[in-house]
Design a protein around this motif. Structure first.
Motif, PDB file in Angstrom:
ATOM      1  N   PRO A   1       0.821  -1.221   0.000  1.00  0.00           N
ATOM      2  CA  PRO A   1       0.000   0.000   0.000  1.00  0.00           C
ATOM      3  C   PRO A   1       0.850   1.264   0.000  1.00  0.00           C
ATOM      4  O   PRO A   1       0.446   2.285  -0.563  1.00  0.00           O
TER       5      PRO A   1
ATOM      6  N   ARG B   1       1.645   3.586  -3.072  1.00  0.00           N
ATOM      7  CA  ARG B   1       0.776   4.628  -3.599  1.00  0.00           C
ATOM      8  C   ARG B   1       0.845   5.894  -2.771  1.00  0.00           C
ATOM      9  O   ARG B   1       0.238   6.889  -3.123  1.00  0.00           O
ATOM     10  N   LEU B   2       1.523   5.829  -1.641  1.00  0.00           N
ATOM     11  CA  LEU B   2       1.479   6.954  -0.713  1.00  0.00           C
ATOM     12  C   LEU B   2       2.800   7.698  -0.680  1.00  0.00           C
ATOM     13  O   LEU B   2       3.860   7.130  -0.883  1.00  0.00           O
TER      14      LEU B   2
ATOM     15  N   TYR C   1       1.074  11.279   3.863  1.00  0.00           N
ATOM     16  CA  TYR C   1       0.166  10.140   3.829  1.00  0.00           C
ATOM     17  C   TYR C   1       0.896   8.869   4.244  1.00  0.00           C
ATOM     18  O   TYR C   1       0.374   8.048   4.995  1.00  0.00           O
TER      19      TYR C   1
ATOM     20  N   ALA D   1       0.208   6.486   7.477  1.00  0.00           N
ATOM     21  CA  ALA D   1      -0.059   5.053   7.313  1.00  0.00           C
ATOM     22  C   ALA D   1       0.913   4.225   8.146  1.00  0.00           C
ATOM     23  O   ALA D   1       0.508   3.269   8.823  1.00  0.00           O
TER      24      ALA D   1
ATOM     25  N   LEU E   1      -6.696   4.864   2.558  1.00  0.00           N
ATOM     26  CA  LEU E   1      -5.557   5.414   1.828  1.00  0.00           C
ATOM     27  C   LEU E   1      -5.153   4.524   0.663  1.00  0.00           C
ATOM     28  O   LEU E   1      -4.654   5.000  -0.349  1.00  0.00           O
ATOM     29  N   ILE E   2      -5.380   3.206   0.821  1.00  0.00           N
ATOM     30  CA  ILE E   2      -5.056   2.306  -0.291  1.00  0.00           C
ATOM     31  C   ILE E   2      -6.012   2.566  -1.451  1.00  0.00           C
ATOM     32  O   ILE E   2      -5.611   2.630  -2.610  1.00  0.00           O
TER      33      ILE E   2
ATOM     34  N   PRO F   1      -5.644   7.306  -2.326  1.00  0.00           N
ATOM     35  CA  PRO F   1      -4.393   7.724  -1.690  1.00  0.00           C
ATOM     36  C   PRO F   1      -4.362   9.187  -1.263  1.00  0.00           C
ATOM     37  O   PRO F   1      -3.487   9.583  -0.524  1.00  0.00           O
ATOM     38  N   ALA F   2      -5.277  10.003  -1.709  1.00  0.00           N
ATOM     39  CA  ALA F   2      -5.262  11.403  -1.285  1.00  0.00           C
ATOM     40  C   ALA F   2      -6.436  11.699  -0.358  1.00  0.00           C
ATOM     41  O   ALA F   2      -6.867  12.848  -0.246  1.00  0.00           O
TER      42      ALA F   2
END
Lengths: 323, 290
Positions: free
Chosen positions: A115, A118-119, A123, A127, B274-275, B278-279
Motif C-alpha cells: 500500500p 501509492r502513498l 500520507y 499510514a 488510503l489504499i 491515496p489522497a
C-alpha cells in the motif's frame, strides 16, 4: 531527503587502509570490553549495538530510498516478540529464532510496502504511524500469545550449552550481528540496489525512465529495513529478557527517526553515532525526567537547521581539515 | 443508544477536526505538516490554566489572553524554527517540528510538573439537555458548536480578508506573490498564528472533558492528523468532515465491534481508505513537478 549528502562519500574518501585500521581498532575495543569490561559499560555498549542495527535499517529506508516511516517500533516489537515466542514455545535456539523473526518482519514489511507504494510524504507517515499503533495494540490484546500488558519473560539464550546471560557474552553476539549488518548494508548501498534507491530518492520519474523498477525497489527497501529492525528487536529481547508492549510506542518510532537524523542520514557511521547518542544521553541524564526529551528535541531542531549532515558531518569536516 | 454514540463521536470528532484544521491551515500555506501542533496547544492550554487558577482571572480575560499567546507562539515558532528551513526538503521541517514537539513536552513538564490537573469547564454548571430526544452534555454541545464556528471563521478569513487572500496567493506561488507586493514571510507567520490559535481552542475544549497534563495532546495530535488525512488535506471542509467521521467511526466501532480495538480499528480503516483513495476521501492530488 534531509541531508542530500552522498551516502558513501565518506567511505569513498577515506583510504582503504585507514578504514581497515579503524575497523580493526573498533573490533579490538569491543573485544577488550567484552572480555574485561564491567557491567554498566557493557550494557550501554550492547544497547548501542542493537539500536545501531535499527539505525542502519532505517537509514537504508529513509536515507537511501527516501520513504519515511513513523512505525518502525512496530517492526522492532515484532522481532522482539517473535524471537522470544519461538524460543519459549518451540524451544528454538536464539540464533535460529532471531533470523526467523527477521524473516517474518521482512514479509510483513513487504506487505506494508505494497500500500505504501501509492502513498507519499505525509500520507505515508500517517499510514506507517497507524501500522505501529495497530501492532502495539495487537500485542497488548493478544494476551494468550504475548502475555499482553503483563509482559513476556524471555528464556536466557544459550550457545553450545553456555548461557549467554552471564557477563558480557551477549556483546559478542551483538557485535557479530552488527558487523554482518554493516557489511550487508555497505554491500547493498554500493551495489546496484543502492544506486537504484538513491536515484529513486532524488527523482522517481527519472528513475523510472532509466528502467529502474520503482515499485520493486521501494518494496525491497521496506523489507530490508524491516529485517534489520526486527533482528535488532530479537537481540534486544534476548539481552534484557523481559519485554513489554508499553515501551514499543509511537515515541519509540519517532526516537528511531531522531536517532538517524541526529547521527547523520544516509551514512552507516552516522547511523552508529546516532544510536550511541540515543542510548547515552538518557543514560547520563537518568535523574532528570524531562531532560532527555529537551535535549533530543533541541538536538533535532539544531541538526536540521544548522548541521544538516548530523553528528557524522562534524567528524567528516575534521577529517577533511586534517587531510 | 446509537444516537448518543454518534453525538459523543461528533464531539470527540470535532476536537480531532480542530486539530486537523490547525494542521491543515499551516500545511496548505507552507507545505509543512506541523507535528508540534499538539504540544504547542498543550503549552498554551497550560498558560490558560495558570491564568485561571494561579492568578484567578475570569474567562473573559483568560480567553483573549490565551488566544493572543497562541498567536504569538505560532509566529515565534515560524520565525525561529521554520523560516530557516524555507527551501530545504520538507522532511527537514517535519523533523524540526517533531523535535519542537519533544522539547515543548519536556519544558512543560519542567514548568507545570507531570501530575494530572482538573481544568474546570466554563459550562460545567449547565445540566445535560435533550435535543430531539437524545441526551447531550453541555461540553459536547460547546465543542461541536465552537468547532463549526471556527471552520466558518477561518474559511471567511481566507476567502474575504486581504490578509487571507494574500496568504492563499503566497501558498500557491511564492514568486508571483512577492511580485504582487505580498510579504510571503508575513503571510506564513499569519498561517502559523491561525493554526496555533485553532490548536489552543481544541486544547481549551478537551482539557475539561479529559484532564490537563503534559500528555493530553499526544493521542489527539495523531487523531487530528489521521482525520485530516482521511478527509484529504485540501479543504478545511473536507478536513472537518474527516475528523468528524473518524470520531463517529471510532465511537461506534468501540461500542459494537471491540472496546479495546476501537483505536486500532480506526487506523486500519484509515490505511484501507488510503489504499483505495491515496489522497483521502475529499482530497485532490496536487500535481507535482519533477
Amino acid at each position: 531527503m534531509a541531508t542530500r549528502s552522498h551516502p558513501h562519500s565518506a567511505a569513498a574518501r577515506a583510504s582503504p587502509l585507514r578504514t581497515q585500521l579503524l575497523v580493526a581498532a573498533l573490533a579490538a575495543g569491543v573485544a577488550a570490553t567484552a572480555l574485561f569490561g564491567g557491567g554498566y559499560f557493557v550494557y550501554v555498549l550492547n544497547l548501542t549495538g542493537i539500536f545501531g542495527l535499527v539505525a542502519i535499517g532505517l537509514t537504508l529506508l529513509i536515507g537511501f530510498s527516501g520513504q519515511i516511516s513513523l512505525g518502525h517500533a512496530g517492526f522492532f516489537s515484532i522481532g522482539a516478540y517473535a524471537s522470544a515466542l519461538l524460543a519459549q514455545r518451540l524451544g528454538l535456539p536464539f540464533w535460529l529464532a532471531i533470523p526467523l523473526a527477521g524473516v517474518l518482519a521482512t514479509v510483513i514489511g513487504a506487505l506494508i510496502a505494497l500500500p505504501a507504494l501509492r502513498l507519499k510524504n505525509l500520507y505515508l507517515a500517517i499510514a506507517t504511524l497507524g501500522f505501529g499503533i495497530v501492532t502495539q495494540k495487537m500485542i497488548f490484546e493478544w494476551r494468550a500469545l504475548t502475555g499482553g500488558g503483563a509482559g513476556l519473560q524471555v528464556p536466557p539464550p544459550t550457545l553450545f550449552g553456555l548461557s549467554l546471560a552471564d557477563g558480557a557474552r551477549m556483546t559478542w553476539v551483538i557485535a557479530a550481528a552488527l558487523a554482518a549488518g554493516t557489511w550487508g548494508a555497505v554491500r547493498l548501498a554500493r551495489g546496484r540496489t543502492g544506486r537504484a534507491l538513491a536515484m529513486l530518492r532524488d527523482s522517481e520519474a527519472a528513475a523510472g525512465c532509466l528502467g529502474i523498477h520503482v515499485a520493486r525497489y521501494k518494496v525491497v527497501a521496506f523489507a530490508v529495513s524491516a529485517f534489520y529492525t526486527a533482528v535488532a528487536g530479537g537481540l534486544y529481547a534476548n539481552l534484557v529478557r523481559y519485554i513489554n508492549p508499553e515501551s514499543f510506542n509511537v515515541g519509540m518510532s519517532i526516537m528511531f527517526l531522531a536517532m538517524i537524523v541526529i547521527g547523520g542520514m544516509g551514512s552507516i557511521g552516522g547511523a552508529l553515532l546516532g544510536a550511541a547518542f540515543y542510548v547515552i544521553v538518557p543514560e547520563t541524564l537518568r535523574g532528570f525526567k524531562d531532560a532527555p526529551g529537551l535535549i533530543f528535541g533541541l538536538a533535532l531542531m539544531l541538526v536540521v537547521i544548522a548541521l544538516p549532515g548530523g553528528l557524522a558531518s562534524l567528524f567528516r569536516r575534521r577529517a577533511r581539515a586534517a587531510a | 443508544m446509537i444516537a448518543e454514540l454518534v453525538i459523543g463521536g461528533l464531539a470527540s470528532g470535532s476536537l480531532y477536526a480542530l486539530i486537523g484544521i490547525a494542521i491543515v491551515l499551516v500545511l496548505q500555506a507552507t507545505d509543512v505538516p506541523n507535528f508540534a501542533q499538539g504540544e504547542m496547544a498543550m503549552f498554551a492550554t497550560f498558560v490558560a490554566f495558570s491564568l485561571l487558577t494561579t492568578y484567578k482571572l475570569s474567562w473573559w480575560i483568560v480567553l483573549p489572553a490565551t488566544l493572543a499567546f497562541a498567536a504569538l507562539q505560532g509566529v515565534v515558532v515560524q520565525q525561529v524554527v521554520i523560516r530557516p528551513l524555507l527551501g530545504a526538503p520538507i522532511i527537514n521541517a517535519v523533523i524540526a517540528t517533531l523535535g519542537l514537539n519533544m522539547a515543548l513536552h519536556s519544558v512543560a513538564g519542567m514548568i507545570w510538573g507531570n501530575q494530572t490537573n482538573v481544568f474546570a469547564s466554563p459550562v460545567g454548571e449547565l445540566p445535560v439537555f435533550k435535543l430531539f430526544g437524545v441526551n447531550v452534555s453541555p461540553d459536547s454541545a460547546l465543542t461541536i458548536v465552537i468547532s463549526v464556528a471556527m471552520v466558518i471563521l477561518f474559511t471567511l478569513v481566507l476567502r474575504h480578508t486581504r490578509a487571507g487572500i494574500a496568504l492563499r496567493a503566497a501558498s500557491q506561488n511564492q514568486q508571483v506573490a512577492k511580485l504582487m507586493g505580498i510579504s510571503v514571510n508575513r503571510s506564513f507567520a499569519l498561517a502559523w498564528a491561525m493554526g496555533s490559535m485553532a490548536g489552543v481552542v481544541a486544547g481549551l475544549l478537551v482539557a475539561p472533558i479529559l484532564f490537563l497534563d503534559v500528555n493530553m495532546m499526544g493521542a489527539l495530535l495523531i487523531k487530528g492528523f489521521a482525520g485530516a488525512v482521511l478527509g484529504g488535506l485540501s479543504s478545511l471542509g473536507g478536513v472537518f468532515v474527516g475528523g468528524l467521521l473518524l470520531g463517529v467511526v471510532e465511537n461506534l466501532m468501540g461500542a459494537y465491534v471491540s472496546g479495546s480495538f476501537g483505536e486500532a480499528l480506526s487506523f486500519l480503516l484509515i490505511i484501507v481508505v488510503l489504499i483505495v483513495a491515496p489522497a483521502g476521501i475529499f482530497g485532490r492530488v496536487k500535481s507535482q513537478k519533477f
